[in-house]
Design an enzyme around this catalytic site. Structure first.
Site, PDB file in Angstrom:
ATOM      1  N   ARG A  74       0.832  -1.208   0.000  1.00  0.00           N
ATOM      2  CA  ARG A  74       0.000   0.000   0.000  1.00  0.00           C
ATOM      3  C   ARG A  74       0.865   1.256   0.000  1.00  0.00           C
ATOM      4  NH1 ARG A  74      -2.774   2.225   4.369  1.00  0.00           N
ATOM      5  NH2 ARG A  74      -2.601   0.299   5.554  1.00  0.00           N
TER       6      ARG A  74
ATOM      7  N   TYR B  82     -15.951  14.695 -17.517  1.00  0.00           N
ATOM      8  CA  TYR B  82     -16.501  13.352 -17.366  1.00  0.00           C
ATOM      9  C   TYR B  82     -17.607  13.394 -16.317  1.00  0.00           C
ATOM     10  CZ  TYR B  82     -16.698   8.543 -15.636  1.00  0.00           C
ATOM     11  OH  TYR B  82     -17.133   7.312 -15.210  1.00  0.00           O
TER      12      TYR B  82
ATOM     13  N   ASP C 260      -7.332  17.252 -17.190  1.00  0.00           N
ATOM     14  CA  ASP C 260      -7.604  15.850 -17.497  1.00  0.00           C
ATOM     15  C   ASP C 260      -7.171  15.616 -18.947  1.00  0.00           C
ATOM     16  OD1 ASP C 260      -8.769  13.383 -18.233  1.00  0.00           O
ATOM     17  OD2 ASP C 260     -10.346  13.614 -16.734  1.00  0.00           O
TER      18      ASP C 260
ATOM     19  N   LYS D  96      -8.252   3.884 -19.920  1.00  0.00           N
ATOM     20  CA  LYS D  96      -8.568   4.167 -21.315  1.00  0.00           C
ATOM     21  C   LYS D  96      -7.362   3.915 -22.224  1.00  0.00           C
ATOM     22  CE  LYS D  96     -12.546   5.519 -19.572  1.00  0.00           C
ATOM     23  NZ  LYS D  96     -12.333   5.678 -18.127  1.00  0.00           N
TER      24      LYS D  96
END
Length: 401
Positions: free
Chosen positions: A70, A124, A189, A214
């Site tokens: 982590r 988005y 973005d 993506k």
């Protein structure tokens, strides 16, 4: 892994293949290793305590072997190194998804008392919702690009834009926006453009966000997000990632690093096909408007004369699904899926009409894609038989003219 000053400048295509892999030959390896360990043994607990204290204080990546996945993972670190190199930033920090990456950016700034965000629509749909709903205690002011400077307040932590924007492909002048931000960090973005088509950091953006799901992954089989930024901001992001647990799984990091190697080839090939499809759609009487960015790219949005739901139902080669950036072409109806969560009036006022379709163009042959679109679009309305007008005639859907 870190970029060193001794690394000579290389083209983006070369960096895509080699960044994050420079040490492999010395390790006697050709393909990057996949480290799935969740924890790492150490017999020196005093040294581990010192390293954990150092990370808690600074957010810098610990020296030496990893402590716990982590906090750090060597496979994920390779992807981060490569993405930072492609975006031209000092660092990059990977997360479990694009939304986890955006969440971390907002938490970093809100932890400093800077909860206000200035943003430009469209974004988005889930990014829009996260800001509008105030789920993280943030407050957003929506503006046009020329209203950014006037909307900034003493508690403004970020200015956020997406260019080309999802789903209308609207573009903003990133340099002008960055200047309007003043001392407030600009978060851009860059999911649609990728560093193949633009590098926002070169235009003044301090924070570059990707849904790595993506184009960076490129095959529809990995979920992830990443922020490219300076090392100062990266250290804060690492601390948030460690505390909140929004880490990228090492298998995802492995797949994303592999995806980067072909990113320039995929984006350029798909963009060439998308440009041809946009040109054909623009001359088609069944299409009322086409959105295609000046920057280019593999995304095309278009508004249809008839029922957009019939087009979604009619494709056979193109996959009717949300998401984008895969090697196969995808099409979806934003008002029903990706932007459904945005208030209908806000959605329409930002250019997301009820007749808009968004297509992610893949690597298929352009003629095969056009044949599929042509069949799905059907006959022009003027060539269709008039509907029945009897008592049992169907009531037209008001959302589809």
């Amino acid at each position: 892994m870190e970029t060193t000053a001794a690394t000579p400048p290389r083209s983006l295509s070369t960096e895509a293949v080699h960044a994050g892999r420079e040490d492999l030959a010395d390790l006697g390896l050709h393909a990057p290793p996949l480290d799935l360990s969740t924890t790492y043994p150490s017999r020196d607990s005093r040294a581990e305590a010192a390293r954990i204290d150092a990370f808690a204080a600074t957010g810098a990546q610990p020296d030496g072997p990893p402590v716990y996945s982590r906090l750090d993972n060597p496979t994920t670190a390779r992807f981060e190194t490569a993405l930072a190199r492609l975006e031209g930033t000092e660092s990059a920090v990977a997360f479990a998804s694009g939304m986890a990456a955006l969440t971390a950016c907002l938490l970093v700034r809100s932890s400093m008392g800077l909860r206000h965000v200035v943003a430009v629509r469209p974004l988005y749909g889930c990014s829009d919702h996260l800001l509008t709903a105030g789920l993280l205690g943030s407050e957003v002011t929506w503006v046009d690009p020329d209203g950014i400077a006037g909307a900034i307040r003493p508690d403004t932590g970020l200015v956020m834009v997406e260019s080309p924007a999802n789903p209308t492909l609207a573009e903003v002048d990133l340099g002008a926006v960055a200047r309007a931000c003043g001392e407030v960090p600009l978060l851009a973005d860059n999911t649609f453009a990728t560093p193949v088509l633009q590098r926002p950091a070169e235009h003044g953006a301090r924070i570059v966000l990707h849904s790595a799901t993506k184009y960076l992954g490129g095959h529809g089989d990995v979920l992830g997000g990443v922020v490219a930024c300076d090392e100062e901001f990266a250290r804060k992001l690492r601390q948030v990632r460690f505390a909140t647990g929004g880490v990228l799984h090492p298998l995802a990091g492995y797949l994303l690093l592999r995806g980067l190697a072909t990113l320039p080839v995929r984006v350029r090939a798909a963009s060439a096909t998308a440009a041809l499809l946009a040109e054909r759609l623009a001359g088609d009487p069944r299409v009322t408007r086409v959105h295609y960015p000046k920057l280019g790219g593999a995304m095309v949005a278009f508004e249809v004369e008839g029922d957009p739901h019939e087009v979604i139902a009619g494709v056979r080669l193109i996959t009717p699904a949300v998401s984008l950036g895969s090697v196969d072409s995808l099409i979806q109806h934003p008002a029903s899926i990706s932007h459904r969560i945005v208030d209908a009036d806000d959605r329409r006022s930002s250019g997301v009409s009820d007749r808009l379709l968004r297509m992610s163009v893949g690597l298929e042959d352009v003629e095969d894609l056009w044949q599929d679109l042509d069949a799905a679009l059907g006959a022009p309305l003027s060539a269709r038989p008039a509907p029945a007008r009897g008592a049992d005639a169907p009531v037209p859907d008001p959302a589809v003219r």
